[in-house]
Design an enzyme around this catalytic site. Structure first.
Site, mmCIF file in Angstrom:
data_model
loop_
_atom_site.group_PDB
_atom_site.id
_atom_site.type_symbol
_atom_site.label_atom_id
_atom_site.label_comp_id
_atom_site.label_asym_id
_atom_site.label_seq_id
_atom_site.Cartn_x
_atom_site.Cartn_y
_atom_site.Cartn_z
ATOM 1 N N LEU A 13 0.850 -1.198 0.000
ATOM 2 C CA LEU A 13 0.000 0.000 0.000
ATOM 3 C C LEU A 13 0.880 1.242 0.000
ATOM 4 O O LEU A 13 1.679 1.447 0.914
ATOM 5 C CB LEU A 13 -0.858 -0.040 1.272
ATOM 6 C CG LEU A 13 -1.773 1.131 1.551
ATOM 7 C CD1 LEU A 13 -2.863 1.212 0.482
ATOM 8 C CD2 LEU A 13 -2.412 0.962 2.928
ATOM 9 N N HIS A 21 7.047 -0.015 12.475
ATOM 10 C CA HIS A 21 7.850 1.171 12.188
ATOM 11 C C HIS A 21 6.914 2.386 12.267
ATOM 12 O O HIS A 21 5.751 2.296 11.839
ATOM 13 C CB HIS A 21 8.434 1.034 10.776
ATOM 14 C CG HIS A 21 9.449 2.077 10.466
ATOM 15 N ND1 HIS A 21 9.081 3.326 10.048
ATOM 16 C CD2 HIS A 21 10.790 2.056 10.523
ATOM 17 C CE1 HIS A 21 10.175 4.044 9.863
ATOM 18 N NE2 HIS A 21 11.225 3.295 10.150
HETATM 19 C C1 LIG Z 1 -0.612 4.197 4.354
HETATM 20 C C2 LIG Z 1 -1.077 5.360 3.503
HETATM 21 C C3 LIG Z 1 -1.553 4.854 2.170
HETATM 22 C C4 LIG Z 1 -2.316 6.010 4.220
HETATM 23 O O1 LIG Z 1 -2.768 7.119 3.516
HETATM 24 P P1 LIG Z 1 -2.966 8.521 4.242
HETATM 25 O O2 LIG Z 1 -1.641 8.918 4.824
HETATM 26 O O3 LIG Z 1 -3.611 9.457 3.282
HETATM 27 O O4 LIG Z 1 -3.975 8.116 5.383
HETATM 28 P P2 LIG Z 1 -4.863 9.053 6.284
HETATM 29 O O5 LIG Z 1 -6.191 9.137 5.611
HETATM 30 O O6 LIG Z 1 -4.151 10.327 6.612
HETATM 31 O O7 LIG Z 1 -4.974 8.200 7.614
HETATM 32 C C5 LIG Z 1 -5.540 6.917 7.632
HETATM 33 C C6 LIG Z 1 -5.849 6.584 9.103
HETATM 34 O O8 LIG Z 1 -4.630 6.499 9.853
HETATM 35 C C7 LIG Z 1 -4.640 7.433 10.935
HETATM 36 N N1 LIG Z 1 -3.262 7.920 11.095
HETATM 37 C C8 LIG Z 1 -2.562 8.701 10.255
HETATM 38 N N2 LIG Z 1 -1.321 8.894 10.725
HETATM 39 C C9 LIG Z 1 -1.225 8.226 11.907
HETATM 40 C C10 LIG Z 1 -0.208 8.029 12.890
HETATM 41 N N3 LIG Z 1 0.990 8.563 12.740
HETATM 42 N N4 LIG Z 1 -0.480 7.270 13.983
HETATM 43 C C11 LIG Z 1 -1.713 6.689 14.134
HETATM 44 N N5 LIG Z 1 -2.716 6.818 13.213
HETATM 45 C C12 LIG Z 1 -2.485 7.581 12.127
HETATM 46 C C13 LIG Z 1 -5.634 8.498 10.506
HETATM 47 O O9 LIG Z 1 -6.175 9.169 11.635
HETATM 48 C C14 LIG Z 1 -6.686 7.656 9.795
HETATM 49 O O10 LIG Z 1 -7.504 6.962 10.723
HETATM 50 P P3 LIG Z 1 -9.010 7.433 11.037
HETATM 51 O O11 LIG Z 1 -9.731 7.436 9.718
HETATM 52 O O12 LIG Z 1 -9.528 6.396 11.986
HETATM 53 O O13 LIG Z 1 -8.867 8.817 11.606
HETATM 54 C C15 LIG Z 1 0.003 6.443 3.347
HETATM 55 O O14 LIG Z 1 0.269 7.037 4.607
HETATM 56 C C16 LIG Z 1 1.298 5.905 2.781
HETATM 57 O O15 LIG Z 1 1.437 5.709 1.567
HETATM 58 N N6 LIG Z 1 2.281 5.697 3.661
HETATM 59 C C17 LIG Z 1 3.650 5.293 3.285
HETATM 60 C C18 LIG Z 1 3.713 3.842 2.931
HETATM 61 C C19 LIG Z 1 3.246 2.886 4.017
HETATM 62 O O16 LIG Z 1 3.551 3.043 5.179
HETATM 63 N N7 LIG Z 1 2.464 1.918 3.547
HETATM 64 C C20 LIG Z 1 1.954 0.844 4.392
HETATM 65 C C21 LIG Z 1 2.939 -0.240 4.430
HETATM 66 S S1 LIG Z 1 2.311 -1.662 5.249
HETATM 67 C C22 LIG Z 1 1.509 -2.548 4.061
HETATM 68 O O17 LIG Z 1 1.583 -2.290 2.900
HETATM 69 C C23 LIG Z 1 0.611 -3.647 4.580
HETATM 70 C C24 LIG Z 1 -0.689 -3.070 5.025
HETATM 71 C C25 LIG Z 1 -1.712 -2.883 3.913
HETATM 72 O O18 LIG Z 1 -1.402 -3.159 2.748
HETATM 73 O O19 LIG Z 1 -2.865 -2.478 4.224
#
Ligand SMILES: CC(C)(COP(=O)(O)OP(=O)(O)OC[C@H]1O[C@@H](n2cnc3c(N)ncnc32)[C@H](O)[C@@H]1OP(=O)(O)O)[C@@H](O)C(=O)NCCC(=O)NCCSC(=O)CCC(=O)O
Length: 342
Positions: free
Chosen positions: A127, A231
């Protein structure tokens, strides 16, 4: 609401490679290696094209497209079955209680045991959303679209879905769990092993990993502290998984100690609450009571998913805003999977 999720094709290679370079490395399912990504897209094309409705060792890669520009802004993956062609190893954290009458003391020791308990599960992973698109609901759309795909093709998936979250590592990419455990058996640093793993898979680790249980007490504090900890960059992904009902059941990655979370497939919130509804047609005008929903349609490589504004007819059919109606290539009378935005 201009974004659409669709099956990735081999034409998306360059866009995926560009995204993979933004991950900062160490992202097992999206390595910044063109050859590996090319092979993944080829395997995904095979999965989408496979006939039959049984579970298999398939990979399905999806992309998030900005339909105004055609740019790819995110990606996600689903694996049909882990452990199908090679063992899928995890460490299971267990407790062993022992009591000495003579000492009058009781000890509860935790052990890590190598196991393949999770084989047969499906997996969500890979993701990634472009950093400029974050915090606007698109991460959720990407993550949840996979559950709608699973619901749409339920026999192709197992009764359990898992997700692996990256474990804790320092700025230089060193993992305290790796250094204390697996690293002692491989003659490689974590960054070296990580790079090898992204390209060749984890089999080399499984082949060489000692399979006797490991007493957690014998590990240094730095490694003990990160067992089952994601992480920090994985917290948003974990939160979304928890919102869907995934739980940590004491399984960790043998590589970096990160948590592997699981859910019973039919209990995943999006799968449980999505409904198939018949489409009456596009909404005429601009109704006040429209609600935003996730909508999905199409089978296999025709699968499409996006947010749309919807209202219900008196007969329980959906009226969908014209843009989403067109984006999903719908016709009146089609069925869509629909779930509240949440
Ligand atoms: C993971 C995503 C796609 C999520 O997208 P966004 O950042 O736009 O998400 P968001 O809408 O801002 O937040 C989604 C939910 O997480 C919460 N949230 C955001 N940041 C947070 C933090 N630091 N600690 C705790 N919760 C947190 C928000 O409140 C929201 O929950 P509420 O709605 O309840 O408020 C992105 O952050 C990303 O690309 N991250 C980098 C790559 C990564 O880490 N990928 C996952 C690897 S792990 C993997 O791939 C396996 C898991 C899988 O595939 O699902």
């Amino acid at each position: 609401m201009t974004h659409l999720i669709r099956a990735a094709t081999t034409d998306d290679l360059t866009a995926l490679y560009d995204l993979s370079k933004l991950t900062g490395g160490g992202f097992t399912n999206l390595p910044a290696d063109k050859g590996t990504l090319e092979r993944k897209l080829a395997k995904s094309a095979e999965g989408f094209a496979r006939e039959g409705q049984n579970q298999g060792d398939d990979l399905y890669v999806f992309v998030l497209e900005d339909t105004r520009t055609g740019a790819i802004r995110g990606t996600c993956q689903v694996f049909g079955e882990v452990g199908a062609d090679r063992p899928f190893y995890s460490y299971r954290l267990s407790t062993l209680t022992q009591k000495s009458e003579e000492l009058g003391r009781i000890f509860r020791n935790q052990t890590l045991s190598l196991c393949t308990d999770l084989e047969g599960s499906s997996e969500v992973g890979g993701l990634f959303l472009h950093p400029h698109e974050r915090a606007g609901g698109l991460g959720m759309l990407l993550a949840r679209s996979r559950y709608l795909f699973i619901k749409q093709h339920r026999p192709r998936f197992g009764n359990r879905v898992l997700a692996e979250l990256r474990g804790v590592m320092d700025q230089a990419g060193h993992s305290p769990f790796w250094d204390a455990l697996a690293g002692r058996f491989f003659g490689m640093t974590f960054p070296e092993a990580d790079e090898f793993n992204a390209v060749h898979g984890t089999q080399f680790i499984a082949d060489l990993m000692p399979n006797a249980p490991v007493y957690v007490n014998m590990l240094p504090e730095s490694a003990r502290a990160v067992i089952g900890q994601p992480h920090p960059t994985g917290r948003a992904a974990l939160k979304m998984l928890e919102n869907e009902g995934f739980v940590w059941d004491c399984y960790i990655d043998i590589f970096d100690g990160g948590p592997t979370v699981t859910a019973a497939t039919d209990q995943i919130k999006t799968i449980r609450t999505a409904d198939w509804l018949r489409v009456a047609g596009p909404i005429e005008g601009n109704p006040e009571k429209a609600e935003t929903r996730m909508l999905a349609t199409g089978m296999l490589d025709n699968f499409l998913c996006c947010y749309g504004q919807v209202t219900m007819t008196g007969g329980g059919e959906l009226l969908i805003d014209q843009e989403a109606f067109d984006r999903l290539k719908l016709e009146s009378g089609d069925r869509v999977l629909s779930v509240p935005r949440g």
